[in-house]
Design an enzyme around this catalytic site. Sequence first.
Site, PDB file in Angstrom:
ATOM      1  N   LEU A  70       0.817  -1.223   0.000  1.00 43.59           N
ATOM      2  CA  LEU A  70       0.000   0.000   0.000  1.00 43.59           C
ATOM      3  C   LEU A  70       0.847   1.268   0.000  1.00 43.59           C
ATOM      4  O   LEU A  70       0.389   2.317   0.440  1.00 43.59           O
ATOM      5  CB  LEU A  70      -1.004   0.002   1.179  1.00 43.59           C
ATOM      6  CG  LEU A  70      -1.953  -1.191   1.257  1.00 43.59           C
ATOM      7  CD1 LEU A  70      -2.930  -1.034   2.431  1.00 43.59           C
ATOM      8  CD2 LEU A  70      -2.767  -1.366  -0.033  1.00 43.59           C
ATOM      9  N   TYR A  79      14.168   4.296 -13.909  1.00 45.31           N
ATOM     10  CA  TYR A  79      12.981   3.424 -13.844  1.00 45.31           C
ATOM     11  C   TYR A  79      13.078   2.328 -14.912  1.00 45.31           C
ATOM     12  O   TYR A  79      12.955   1.131 -14.610  1.00 45.31           O
ATOM     13  CB  TYR A  79      11.717   4.280 -14.040  1.00 45.31           C
ATOM     14  CG  TYR A  79      10.484   3.491 -14.407  1.00 45.31           C
ATOM     15  CD1 TYR A  79       9.898   2.609 -13.505  1.00 45.31           C
ATOM     16  CD2 TYR A  79       9.892   3.640 -15.670  1.00 45.31           C
ATOM     17  CE1 TYR A  79       8.767   1.879 -13.855  1.00 45.31           C
ATOM     18  CE2 TYR A  79       8.763   2.918 -16.015  1.00 45.31           C
ATOM     19  CZ  TYR A  79       8.206   2.035 -15.110  1.00 45.31           C
ATOM     20  OH  TYR A  79       7.086   1.313 -15.454  1.00 45.31           O
ATOM     21  N   PHE A 137       3.045  -0.209 -23.095  1.00 47.46           N
ATOM     22  CA  PHE A 137       3.189   1.186 -23.496  1.00 47.46           C
ATOM     23  C   PHE A 137       2.298   2.003 -22.552  1.00 47.46           C
ATOM     24  O   PHE A 137       2.254   1.689 -21.374  1.00 47.46           O
ATOM     25  CB  PHE A 137       2.930   1.316 -25.010  1.00 47.46           C
ATOM     26  CG  PHE A 137       4.158   0.862 -25.780  1.00 47.46           C
ATOM     27  CD1 PHE A 137       4.625  -0.457 -25.674  1.00 47.46           C
ATOM     28  CD2 PHE A 137       4.898   1.738 -26.530  1.00 47.46           C
ATOM     29  CE1 PHE A 137       5.805  -0.875 -26.315  1.00 47.46           C
ATOM     30  CE2 PHE A 137       6.073   1.336 -27.184  1.00 47.46           C
ATOM     31  CZ  PHE A 137       6.519   0.025 -27.077  1.00 47.46           C
ATOM     32  N   ASN A 138       1.601   3.044 -22.996  1.00 48.85           N
ATOM     33  CA  ASN A 138       0.871   3.873 -22.022  1.00 48.85           C
ATOM     34  C   ASN A 138      -0.481   3.241 -21.694  1.00 48.85           C
ATOM     35  O   ASN A 138      -1.367   3.224 -22.554  1.00 48.85           O
ATOM     36  CB  ASN A 138       0.634   5.272 -22.588  1.00 48.85           C
ATOM     37  CG  ASN A 138       1.916   6.062 -22.665  1.00 48.85           C
ATOM     38  OD1 ASN A 138       2.983   5.504 -22.888  1.00 48.85           O
ATOM     39  ND2 ASN A 138       1.815   7.348 -22.470  1.00 48.85           N
ATOM     40  N   HIS A 150       0.353  10.949 -15.594  1.00 47.58           N
ATOM     41  CA  HIS A 150      -0.084  10.422 -16.884  1.00 47.58           C
ATOM     42  C   HIS A 150      -1.083  11.376 -17.543  1.00 47.58           C
ATOM     43  O   HIS A 150      -1.922  11.980 -16.872  1.00 47.58           O
ATOM     44  CB  HIS A 150      -0.677   9.019 -16.706  1.00 47.58           C
ATOM     45  CG  HIS A 150       0.375   8.010 -16.310  1.00 47.58           C
ATOM     46  ND1 HIS A 150       0.096   6.711 -15.987  1.00 47.58           N
ATOM     47  CD2 HIS A 150       1.724   8.128 -16.221  1.00 47.58           C
ATOM     48  CE1 HIS A 150       1.232   6.073 -15.705  1.00 47.58           C
ATOM     49  NE2 HIS A 150       2.225   6.917 -15.828  1.00 47.58           N
ATOM     50  N   ARG A 190       2.201   9.008 -28.570  1.00 47.91           N
ATOM     51  CA  ARG A 190       2.319   7.855 -27.672  1.00 47.91           C
ATOM     52  C   ARG A 190       1.244   6.825 -28.012  1.00 47.91           C
ATOM     53  O   ARG A 190       0.218   7.155 -28.597  1.00 47.91           O
ATOM     54  CB  ARG A 190       2.122   8.293 -26.200  1.00 47.91           C
ATOM     55  CG  ARG A 190       3.207   9.238 -25.693  1.00 47.91           C
ATOM     56  CD  ARG A 190       4.532   8.539 -25.530  1.00 47.91           C
ATOM     57  NE  ARG A 190       5.597   9.424 -25.071  1.00 47.91           N
ATOM     58  CZ  ARG A 190       6.445  10.091 -25.860  1.00 47.91           C
ATOM     59  NH1 ARG A 190       6.338  10.007 -27.176  1.00 47.91           N
ATOM     60  NH2 ARG A 190       7.396  10.845 -25.363  1.00 47.91           N
ATOM     61  N   ARG A 227      10.543  18.724 -22.730  1.00 48.34           N
ATOM     62  CA  ARG A 227      11.226  18.178 -21.546  1.00 48.34           C
ATOM     63  C   ARG A 227      12.371  17.311 -22.035  1.00 48.34           C
ATOM     64  O   ARG A 227      12.245  16.651 -23.074  1.00 48.34           O
ATOM     65  CB  ARG A 227      10.277  17.281 -20.744  1.00 48.34           C
ATOM     66  CG  ARG A 227       9.270  18.016 -19.934  1.00 48.34           C
ATOM     67  CD  ARG A 227       8.459  17.061 -19.112  1.00 48.34           C
ATOM     68  NE  ARG A 227       7.779  16.056 -19.941  1.00 48.34           N
ATOM     69  CZ  ARG A 227       6.665  15.426 -19.590  1.00 48.34           C
ATOM     70  NH1 ARG A 227       6.111  15.677 -18.430  1.00 48.34           N
ATOM     71  NH2 ARG A 227       6.116  14.529 -20.375  1.00 48.34           N
TER      72      ARG A 227
HETATM   73  N1  NAD Z   1       0.661   2.692 -15.814  1.00 52.71           N
HETATM   74  C1  NAD Z   1       1.346   2.517 -16.940  1.00 52.71           C
HETATM   75  O1  NAD Z   1       1.074   3.181 -17.947  1.00 52.71           O
HETATM   76  C2  NAD Z   1       2.469   1.498 -16.994  1.00 52.71           C
HETATM   77  C3  NAD Z   1       3.238   1.416 -18.183  1.00 52.71           C
HETATM   78  C4  NAD Z   1       4.253   0.466 -18.244  1.00 52.71           C
HETATM   79  C5  NAD Z   1       4.491  -0.385 -17.181  1.00 52.71           C
HETATM   80  N2  NAD Z   1       3.755  -0.271 -16.049  1.00 52.71           N
HETATM   81  C6  NAD Z   1       4.034  -1.185 -14.936  1.00 52.71           C
HETATM   82  O2  NAD Z   1       2.820  -1.757 -14.485  1.00 52.71           O
HETATM   83  C7  NAD Z   1       2.877  -2.019 -13.086  1.00 52.71           C
HETATM   84  C8  NAD Z   1       1.652  -1.452 -12.391  1.00 52.71           C
HETATM   85  O3  NAD Z   1       1.582  -0.045 -12.632  1.00 52.71           O
HETATM   86  P1  NAD Z   1       0.360   0.810 -12.087  1.00 52.71           P
HETATM   87  O4  NAD Z   1       0.145   1.927 -13.048  1.00 52.71           O
HETATM   88  O5  NAD Z   1      -0.780  -0.066 -11.723  1.00 52.71           O
HETATM   89  O6  NAD Z   1       1.015   1.421 -10.756  1.00 52.71           O
HETATM   90  P2  NAD Z   1       0.353   1.669  -9.314  1.00 52.71           P
HETATM   91  O7  NAD Z   1       1.268   2.589  -8.582  1.00 52.71           O
HETATM   92  O8  NAD Z   1      -1.087   2.058  -9.458  1.00 52.71           O
HETATM   93  O9  NAD Z   1       0.405   0.216  -8.650  1.00 52.71           O
HETATM   94  C9  NAD Z   1       1.574  -0.331  -8.115  1.00 52.71           C
HETATM   95  C10 NAD Z   1       1.186  -1.023  -6.811  1.00 52.71           C
HETATM   96  O10 NAD Z   1       2.346  -1.699  -6.301  1.00 52.71           O
HETATM   97  C11 NAD Z   1       2.430  -1.485  -4.894  1.00 52.71           C
HETATM   98  N3  NAD Z   1       3.846  -1.651  -4.529  1.00 52.71           N
HETATM   99  C12 NAD Z   1       4.919  -0.934  -4.969  1.00 52.71           C
HETATM  100  N4  NAD Z   1       6.051  -1.421  -4.448  1.00 52.71           N
HETATM  101  C13 NAD Z   1       5.709  -2.484  -3.674  1.00 52.71           C
HETATM  102  C14 NAD Z   1       6.441  -3.411  -2.894  1.00 52.71           C
HETATM  103  N5  NAD Z   1       7.768  -3.335  -2.781  1.00 52.71           N
HETATM  104  N6  NAD Z   1       5.771  -4.393  -2.244  1.00 52.71           N
HETATM  105  C15 NAD Z   1       4.421  -4.488  -2.350  1.00 52.71           C
HETATM  106  N7  NAD Z   1       3.662  -3.632  -3.062  1.00 52.71           N
HETATM  107  C16 NAD Z   1       4.309  -2.644  -3.726  1.00 52.71           C
HETATM  108  C17 NAD Z   1       1.870  -0.086  -4.687  1.00 52.71           C
HETATM  109  O11 NAD Z   1       1.390   0.111  -3.380  1.00 52.71           O
HETATM  110  C18 NAD Z   1       0.731  -0.051  -5.727  1.00 52.71           C
HETATM  111  O12 NAD Z   1      -0.477  -0.528  -5.167  1.00 52.71           O
HETATM  112  C19 NAD Z   1       4.210  -1.436 -12.595  1.00 52.71           C
HETATM  113  O13 NAD Z   1       5.139  -2.501 -12.491  1.00 52.71           O
HETATM  114  C20 NAD Z   1       4.620  -0.502 -13.721  1.00 52.71           C
HETATM  115  O14 NAD Z   1       6.025  -0.380 -13.804  1.00 52.71           O
HETATM  116  C21 NAD Z   1       2.755   0.648 -15.926  1.00 52.71           C
END
Ligand code: NAD
Length: 325
Positions: free
Chosen positions: A33, A141, A169-170, A187, A219, A281
């Site tokens: 969390l 990252y 991707f996004n 985002h 994107r 940027r």
């Molecule tokens: N959102 C995007 O557009 C996008 C794009 C490419 C990749 N991703 C990848 O998708 C995944 C999910 O992204 P999201 O947008 O849902 O992010 P988010 O921040 O909504 O969800 C990530 C969750 O992981 C939990 N968390 C983080 N570190 C933790 C740990 N060490 N132990 C336990 N829980 C942990 C956080 O509390 C959160 O609930 C990530 O790995 C991200 O790198 C997302």
Amino acid sequence: MRVLVTGGAGYIGGTVATILMQAGHQVTVLDNLCHSKRNEVPAGVSFVQADVADRARVESLLRELQPDGVLHFAALIEAGESMQKPEIYFRNNTASTLSLLEAMHATGVQKLVFSSTAAVYGEPESVPILETAKLVPTNAYGESKLLVEYMLQWFHRIHGLRYASLRYFNVAGALPGRGEAHEPESHLIPLILDVALGRREKILIFGEDYDTPDGTCIRDYIHVADLADAHILALNALLGAGDGKLICNLGNGSGFSVKEVIESARRVTGHPIPVEVRPRRAGDPARLVAGSEKAKRELGWTPKITDIDAIMKSAWEWQQVRYKH
Ligand SMILES: NC(=O)c1ccc[n+]([C@@H]2O[C@H](COP(=O)([O-])OP(=O)(O)OC[C@H]3O[C@@H](n4cnc5c(N)ncnc54)[C@H](O)[C@@H]3O)[C@@H](O)[C@H]2O)c1
């Protein structure tokens, strides 16, 4: 299937956990969390509040559950922050995943679907970006995720780990009751919708002098429900007879420029969405568009919600409900 979902209180993990549960699978969510709230854990899943890095806790959980697979979403996701504090990205995203892999190996849990990212490519030499493109992340990252991909290859080769590394991707859009809410938010679509909701005055456009038709960055937006489908297909593929190693892009295949996304939001919300143009940027490539043929070929996956207005509409419906409460 019995599935452990790390990061399942977050945007994408929570959506996938919900869809898996609705399809009748047994889902346990593990999340510390750090970037989500208790009430964002999908209703009906078993929930364990713990850190992925807590080796003893994760190992005993895996022993108890003996899941068919682990879907590993938990990570820190802010590219900008990773350029200020790289250490927390390598600790939380890379080192924690090593700990998870060790726990999986120790307990004989052999299947993992990993959330990777287009950020592993950095500045592409050509678009659409194929999985064979050079991997040169431009932020910590992306590097923290690429290092995990390297570890996965070695665990596959030496320990027989069966894994899928899905390079998103996004990710955008929402299901009824569940959508994108990052804190802080960086985002584009939720930021634009904040303007439509009166929570933000205007949207900043960083650069309109790129080599693109309207000068703004392009994107690839993939709907979160399509992404969820790909995870279920990937997990099924790992349970099947293939060689147990799959690396593929997940994108819509069509790019939309910042101005096109803003125009879509104007159509969908009816709000004028004021903008302010700022200089470019550092490190923003002009175009990031996925070649997703491999996912189509190897998983039989086809994104269904590819129209930007449909993606926007689902996000808008969810944002309106979210702020009603
Ligand atoms: N959102 C995007 O557009 C996008 C794009 C490419 C990749 N991703 C990848 O998708 C995944 C999910 O992204 P999201 O947008 O849902 O992010 P988010 O921040 O909504 O969800 C990530 C969750 O992981 C939990 N968390 C983080 N570190 C933790 C740990 N060490 N132990 C336990 N829980 C942990 C956080 O509390 C959160 O609930 C990530 O790995 C991200 O790198 C997302």
